[in-house]
Design a protein around this motif. Structure first.
Motif, PDB file in Angstrom:
ATOM      1  N   ALA A  87      -6.609 -33.478  25.144  1.00 14.47           N
ATOM      2  CA  ALA A  87      -7.157 -33.345  23.786  1.00 14.47           C
ATOM      3  C   ALA A  87      -8.470 -32.583  23.797  1.00 14.47           C
ATOM      4  CB  ALA A  87      -7.344 -34.725  23.162  1.00 14.47           C
ATOM      5  N   ALA A  88      -9.309 -32.839  24.828  1.00 12.35           N
ATOM      6  CA  ALA A  88     -10.601 -32.155  24.916  1.00 12.35           C
ATOM      7  C   ALA A  88     -10.434 -30.650  25.091  1.00 12.35           C
ATOM      8  CB  ALA A  88     -11.411 -32.728  26.077  1.00 12.35           C
ATOM      9  N   LEU A  89      -9.352 -30.248  25.757  1.00 13.75           N
ATOM     10  CA  LEU A  89      -9.110 -28.822  25.985  1.00 13.75           C
ATOM     11  C   LEU A  89      -9.064 -28.048  24.677  1.00 13.75           C
ATOM     12  CD1 LEU A  89      -8.331 -26.466  27.914  1.00 13.75           C
ATOM     13  CD2 LEU A  89      -5.943 -27.190  27.644  1.00 13.75           C
ATOM     14  N   VAL A  90      -8.526 -28.665  23.627  1.00 14.10           N
ATOM     15  CA  VAL A  90      -8.359 -27.948  22.355  1.00 14.10           C
ATOM     16  C   VAL A  90      -9.219 -28.527  21.237  1.00 14.10           C
ATOM     17  CG1 VAL A  90      -6.068 -27.066  22.867  1.00 14.10           C
ATOM     18  CG2 VAL A  90      -6.299 -29.357  21.897  1.00 14.10           C
TER      19      VAL A  90
ATOM     20  N   SER B 238      -2.867 -35.451  16.646  1.00 15.96           N
ATOM     21  CA  SER B 238      -3.749 -35.716  17.787  1.00 15.96           C
ATOM     22  C   SER B 238      -2.959 -36.006  19.056  1.00 15.96           C
ATOM     23  CB  SER B 238      -4.671 -36.898  17.487  1.00 15.96           C
ATOM     24  OG  SER B 238      -5.505 -36.604  16.396  1.00 15.96           O
ATOM     25  N   ILE B 239      -3.524 -35.576  20.178  1.00 16.41           N
ATOM     26  CA  ILE B 239      -2.967 -35.850  21.506  1.00 16.41           C
ATOM     27  C   ILE B 239      -3.676 -37.072  22.069  1.00 16.41           C
ATOM     28  CG2 ILE B 239      -2.730 -34.942  23.854  1.00 16.41           C
ATOM     29  CD1 ILE B 239      -2.729 -32.115  22.581  1.00 16.41           C
ATOM     30  N   THR B 240      -2.917 -37.992  22.678  1.00 14.71           N
ATOM     31  CA  THR B 240      -3.526 -39.248  23.137  1.00 14.71           C
ATOM     32  C   THR B 240      -3.963 -39.200  24.602  1.00 14.71           C
ATOM     33  OG1 THR B 240      -1.394 -40.253  23.732  1.00 14.71           O
ATOM     34  CG2 THR B 240      -2.175 -40.570  21.465  1.00 14.71           C
TER      35      THR B 240
ATOM     36  N   GLU C 167       8.615 -36.527  28.476  1.00 16.69           N
ATOM     37  CA  GLU C 167       9.125 -36.442  27.100  1.00 16.69           C
ATOM     38  C   GLU C 167       8.010 -36.676  26.080  1.00 16.69           C
ATOM     39  OE1 GLU C 167      13.369 -37.824  25.695  1.00 16.69           O
ATOM     40  OE2 GLU C 167      12.374 -39.376  26.856  1.00 16.69           O
ATOM     41  N   GLU C 168       7.197 -37.705  26.324  1.00 17.52           N
ATOM     42  CA  GLU C 168       6.155 -38.052  25.366  1.00 17.52           C
ATOM     43  C   GLU C 168       5.078 -36.973  25.318  1.00 17.52           C
ATOM     44  OE1 GLU C 168       3.791 -40.115  22.566  1.00 17.52           O
ATOM     45  OE2 GLU C 168       5.922 -40.052  23.045  1.00 17.52           O
ATOM     46  N   TYR C 169       4.697 -36.442  26.468  1.00 14.11           N
ATOM     47  CA  TYR C 169       3.733 -35.336  26.484  1.00 14.11           C
ATOM     48  C   TYR C 169       4.273 -34.133  25.711  1.00 14.11           C
ATOM     49  CZ  TYR C 169       0.012 -36.861  29.695  1.00 14.11           C
ATOM     50  OH  TYR C 169      -1.079 -37.484  30.272  1.00 14.11           O
ATOM     51  N   ALA C 170       5.533 -33.790  25.934  1.00 14.18           N
ATOM     52  CA  ALA C 170       6.122 -32.652  25.225  1.00 14.18           C
ATOM     53  C   ALA C 170       6.088 -32.885  23.720  1.00 14.18           C
ATOM     54  CB  ALA C 170       7.551 -32.423  25.708  1.00 14.18           C
TER      55      ALA C 170
ATOM     56  N   ASN D 211       3.616 -30.496  21.349  1.00 10.83           N
ATOM     57  CA  ASN D 211       4.261 -29.717  20.286  1.00 10.83           C
ATOM     58  C   ASN D 211       3.841 -30.206  18.908  1.00 10.83           C
ATOM     59  OD1 ASN D 211       6.045 -27.653  21.525  1.00 10.83           O
ATOM     60  ND2 ASN D 211       6.893 -29.428  22.579  1.00 10.83           N
ATOM     61  N   GLY D 212       3.618 -31.519  18.781  1.00 12.11           N
ATOM     62  CA  GLY D 212       3.112 -32.056  17.522  1.00 12.11           C
ATOM     63  C   GLY D 212       1.742 -31.517  17.185  1.00 12.11           C
ATOM     64  N   TYR D 213       0.910 -31.340  18.213  1.00  7.25           N
ATOM     65  CA  TYR D 213      -0.418 -30.745  17.987  1.00  7.25           C
ATOM     66  C   TYR D 213      -0.289 -29.290  17.546  1.00  7.25           C
ATOM     67  CZ  TYR D 213      -4.639 -28.191  18.917  1.00  7.25           C
ATOM     68  OH  TYR D 213      -5.705 -27.330  18.771  1.00  7.25           O
ATOM     69  N   LEU D 214       0.527 -28.533  18.270  1.00  7.20           N
ATOM     70  CA  LEU D 214       0.639 -27.100  17.982  1.00  7.20           C
ATOM     71  C   LEU D 214       1.271 -26.825  16.618  1.00  7.20           C
ATOM     72  CD1 LEU D 214       1.735 -25.818  21.510  1.00  7.20           C
ATOM     73  CD2 LEU D 214      -0.444 -25.365  20.367  1.00  7.20           C
ATOM     74  N   HIS D 215       2.201 -27.649  16.208  1.00  5.19           N
ATOM     75  CA  HIS D 215       2.916 -27.390  14.956  1.00  5.19           C
ATOM     76  C   HIS D 215       2.266 -28.062  13.747  1.00  5.19           C
ATOM     77  CE1 HIS D 215       6.615 -26.817  17.751  1.00  5.19           C
ATOM     78  NE2 HIS D 215       5.930 -25.694  17.624  1.00  5.19           N
TER      79      HIS D 215
END
Length: 564
Positions: free
Chosen positions: A91-94, A84-86, A69-72, A76-80
C-alpha cells in the motif's frame, strides 16, 4: 540409450509460505508471499517455459495459493477501483502521501532493508547508496526529521524493483526503464511497478496450470496449512529419531488424526478449485512422515509421497529392513498404498547451499558429473530425487539463479543418459518400488523433528497450541457456535497448526525473524480464543522466545543432513 535405461531424475520444487494475514482484520503482517511471487514463482515458471523438453514436479501449499489469489484480487481492486490494499508495504508503494511521522517513515525504511545485501542490494549502486543512508539513519534516529518524501518514495520503488524476478527484468520494458532511471521516482512510476506486480499475481497460477496441461510439470499438494502431520498424530514419534528429546507437557495433541484429514481434505479442495483436477502426489509438510502418516496418505488416495534422505537412512538401519538398498528408488511401507520417494540430500543441498558460490556452468557441470557417477556405479534402474524449496535459495545466486537454472534445464533436457521426469511418470513407467518393513518417523531436515519440537521454546509453542485446541473442542462440543462461526474457528485453528511458527522458535535463529513469527503465532492463538467466545490467556500478551543466531541462508533453509 533407450529411455528405460536412462537415469531418471525428478526435480521437485516446493513452494510454500505460511498464512501471513491476520484473518480477523485481513491485514497482511509480512510481505513475503507477493515478493516471492514476483521474484521466484515467476522465474521458476519462466525457466520451464523456456525449455519445453524439461520437466519438474512443483508442489504448492494451498494456503499459499489462497494468499496469491487474495493479493491478485486486492491489487486489481486498487488499480481498477482505488480499493485499499491491506498489505502495508504494498500500500505504501502507491500511497500519494508519504507519512510524516518519523516512526512510520523509519518502519518503511527498515522494511525496505530486508533483502540479500550481496545479491539484491549491492548489485545496484543507487539502491546500495540509499541503504547505506538507511543504515546511518538507524543510528541517528533524530535525523529522520530531515528525510524528505522523495527518499522514502525512491527506497520503496527500488525495493520492489530489486525483488522483481530476473526474467521480468530482462523482458519487461517498464521495469528496465525504471531501473535505468535510478532516482526521482514519481507516483506514476510507482503505480507502473504495481501494475507489473498485478500482472504477475494474476497470471502465475494459470502459468503453472498451463505447464501441467502440457505435461511439463506435475503439480502436487501439501496439507492445507502445512502442519507437521506425524506430530499432530503422535508427539512421541519425535523420539523415533531422537530418543532423548525433551517433549512438551502436552501428552498428545487432541484429535490429531481428525485434524490431519481436515487439512488433507481442505488442501485437495483448494487445489482442485484452482487447477481443475485432483493431485496424485503429496509432499507432506517438510517431508515429515511416519508409518501412520503414510497409511493415511495412501487411504486418502495419494499415489506417491516424498521425504528426506536421512529418513530413509535411519529406516534402513533398522533390523527389519534391508540396509543394502540404495536411496535412488521409490519405496512402499508394508500395509500402505502409497509409494514414497526419498530426497538425495547431498545433491539437493549442493544446489541449496553451495552452487550459489560457483560459476553457473561449473555448478551445473558438477551436478551432472554426480548424476553420471550414479548412473555408472549403481546397478539397476534408478530414480534420483532432488527436492528443495522453490523460493529461498535463489536470492543467494547471481541474478536470482537465472544463469544456473537456464543451464540446468537446457543441459539436463539435452543429456543423452539422463531423463527429466516426474514422480507419477516413474510409477506409470513401472519404476521398481522397493519394500520397506518399517520407517523411522522424521522430516527432510536432518531426518528428525528437531526443527519443530524438542527444545524449551518449541515445546512451549506446542503447549500453547494444545491449550487452545482443548478450548476449541470444549466450545464445539457445547454447541455454542453457529455453522459459520465453526467454519471460521476451524480455519483459524488450521493456521495455528502450521509448521512455520515452530520453525522459527529458538535462539539459533535471527532476532527479527523470531520476533515476527512469534508475534504472529500469539496473535493467531488469541484470534482463535476470541472466535470461540473465550478470553485469551494472559501469557499470549508476552513474548516467549527470542532469537540471536546467524544460521546459514538466514535460517529460511536448512540442509537435509546435520553437520557436526
Amino acid at each position: 540409450m533407450s529411455d528405460n535405461k536412462k537415469l531418471k531424475l525428478v526435480l521437485c520444487w516446493h513452494m510454500h509460505q505460511p498464512e501471513y494475514r491476520d484473518l480477523q482484520s485481513g491485514e497482511f503482517k509480512l510481505p513475503w508471499t507477493y515478493l516471492h511471487v514476483i521474484k521466484d514463482y515467476v522465474d521458476m515458471a519462466a525457466h520451464l517455459e523456456a525449455v519445453p523438453q524439461a520437466k519438474a514436479v512443483v508442489n504448492f501449499a494451498p494456503i499459499l495459493l489462497e494468499q496469491i489469489e487474495e493479493y491478485a484480487r486486492q491489487v486489481n481492486g486498487y488499480l481498477h477501483d482505488q480499493i485499499s490494499i491491506t498489505d502495508p508495504l504494498l500500500a505504501a508503494l502507491v500511497n500519494p502521501s508519504i507519512p510524516a511521522d518519523p516512526e512510520e517513515r523509519m518502519k518503511l525504511v527498515k522494511d525496505c532493508m530486508r533483502a540479500n545485501r550481496e545479491r539484491q542490494i549491492n548489485r545496484y549502486p543507487t539502491f546500495k547508496r540509499l541503504i547505506e543512508m538507511a543504515d546511518w539513519l538507524e543510528h541517528h534516529y533524530d535525523s529522520l526529521t530531515y528525510v524528505n518524501s522523495q527518499f522514502i518514495g525512491d527506497i520503496l520503488a527500488w525495493y520492489h524493483l530489486i525483488w522483481m524476478g530476473e526474467t521480468i527484468k530482462l523482458s519487461d520494458t517498464r521495469i528496465k526503464r525504471l531501473i535505468e532511471k535510478g532516482s526521482g521516482y514519481t507516483l506514476h512510476d510507482r503505480i507502473e511497478i504495481i501494475e507489473v506486480i498485478a500482472e504477475q499475481l494474476t497470471t502465475i497460477i494459470c502459468r503453472y496450470k498451463a505447464l501441467a496441461r502440457k505435461g511439463q510439470v506435475e503439480l502436487s499438494v501439501t496439507p492445507y496449512a502445512h502442519p507437521i502431520m506425524p506430530l499432530l498424530l503422535d508427539l512421541n514419534s519425535t523420539r523415533e529419531a531422537m530418543p532423548d528429546a525433551p517433549l512438551p507437557e502436552l501428552d498428545a495433541y487432541p484429535g490429531g488424526e481428525e485434524r490431519i484429514v481436515w487439512h488433507l481434505d481442505k488442501g485437495v479442495q483448494t487445489f482442485k478449485r484452482l487447477f481443475g483436477f485432483k493431485p496424485k502426489g503429496c509432499w507432506p509438510s517438510e517431508g515429515s512422515v511416519s508409518g501412520p502418516t503414510l497409511k493415511i496418505l495412501g487411504d486418502f488416495g495419494f499415489e506417491w509421497a516424498a521425504s528426506g534422505g536421512s529418513v530413509l537412512h535411519n529406516s534402513l538401519n533398522l533390523p527389519e529392513n534391508d540396509k543394502t538398498l540404495g536411496i535412488h528408488h521409490p519405496f512402499k511401507l508394508q500395509e500402505t498404498n502409497v509409494a514414497c520417494f526419498f530426497r538425495d540430500d547431498g545433491l539437493s543441498d549442493l544446489i541449496g547451499f553451495e552452487y550459489s558460490k560457483w560459476h553457473a556452468d561449473d555448478a551445473v557441470g558438477d551436478l551432472i558429473h554426480h548424476l553420471e557417477n550414479i548412473a555408472a556405479h549403481e546397478p539397476g534402474d534408478k530414480v534420483v530425487s532432488i527436492i528443495m524449496d522453490g523460493e529461498n535459495a535463489w536470492e543467494y545466486f547471481p541474478a536470482n539463479g537465472y544463469y544456473f537454472l537456464s543451464a540446468l534445464y537446457e543441459r539436463l533436457a539435452g543429456h543423452p543418459n539422463i531423463e527429466l521426469t516426474t514422480f507419477s511418470e516413474c510409477l506409470q513407467n513401472k519404476a521398481e518400488v522397493k519394500p520397506l518393513a518399517k520407517i523411522v518417523a522424521g522430516s527432510w531436515v536432518y531426518g528428525t523433528f528437531s526443527t519443530w519440537i524438542g527444545d524449551v521454546d518449541k515445546n512451549r509453542g506446542w503447549d500453547m497450541l494444545g491449550d487452545v485446541k482443548w478450548t476449541f473442542d470444549k466450545v464445539i462440543s457445547a454447541g455454542r457456535l453457529t455453522e459459520k462461526q465453526i467454519e471460521q474457528a476451524e480455519l483459524q485453528l488450521a493456521v495455528c497448526e502450521g509448521s512455520d511458527w515452530f520453525w522459527w522458535f529458538g535462539d539459533y535463529n535471527p532476532g527479527e525473524a523470531v520476533s515476527n513469527f512469534e508475534k504472529q503465532y500469539r496473535l493467531n492463538l488469541a484470534n482463535l480464543y476470541r472466535l470461540l467466545g473465550e478470553e485469551p490467556p494472559a501469557y499470549l500478551s508476552m513474548s516467549f522466545t527470542q532469537g540471536s543466531g546467524t544460521p546459514a541462508m538466514g535460517g529460511a533453509m536448512r540442509p537435509g543432513v546435520e553437520f557436526t
